[in-house]
Design an enzyme around this catalytic site. Sequence first.
Site, short mmCIF file in Angstrom:
data_model
loop_
_atom_site.label_atom_id
_atom_site.label_comp_id
_atom_site.label_asym_id
_atom_site.label_seq_id
_atom_site.Cartn_x
_atom_site.Cartn_y
_atom_site.Cartn_z
N GLY A 46 -21.03 -26.69 -14.66
CA GLY A 46 -20.13 -27.80 -14.30
C GLY A 46 -20.87 -28.98 -13.70
O GLY A 46 -20.60 -30.14 -14.02
N CYS A 47 -21.82 -28.70 -12.83
CA CYS A 47 -22.59 -29.77 -12.18
C CYS A 47 -23.46 -30.50 -13.19
O CYS A 47 -23.68 -31.71 -13.08
CB CYS A 47 -23.44 -29.20 -11.05
SG CYS A 47 -22.44 -28.51 -9.71
#
Length: 155
Positions: A46-47
Amino acid sequence: MNTLKAGDNAPKFSLQNQNDETIELASLLNESQVLVYFYPKASTPGCTVQAENLRDQNSVLADLNTRVVGISPDPIKRLKNFETKKELNFDLLSDEDHAIADAFGVWGLKKFMGKEYDGIHRLSFLVGQDGKIKHVFDKFKTKDHHQVVIDYLTQ
């Protein structure tokens, strides 16, 4: 967790970036408004998506007088690896003791797969050149964070 709101003064900070250089919010605000985005951990799926999209739209954000700064509790070496691997074009700041995350009110209890732990909540703050928070971005998916920010800036 007492998250800051629009109109609040942004906490002043001075943190080391991925190149072990000191970055101060006050200095950045001399040039433009600043998008301070908090993310849990460099190089996680996600990051990575969030950072890549901000990288790809960084020139659009710059044209909108907005500088991007990412903050996580990662050590400098991990940030440098993330920047190099993903060819990021903005500062990643190390907040290992999460003091700045605490000050912005984004450090707190999280739940994942039935476990509870303390960590960073994924929030972003648009800090105006006057040092006040103009907007808090708290409703987005990692893949559309950049577009939510751009939509706000162009409305």
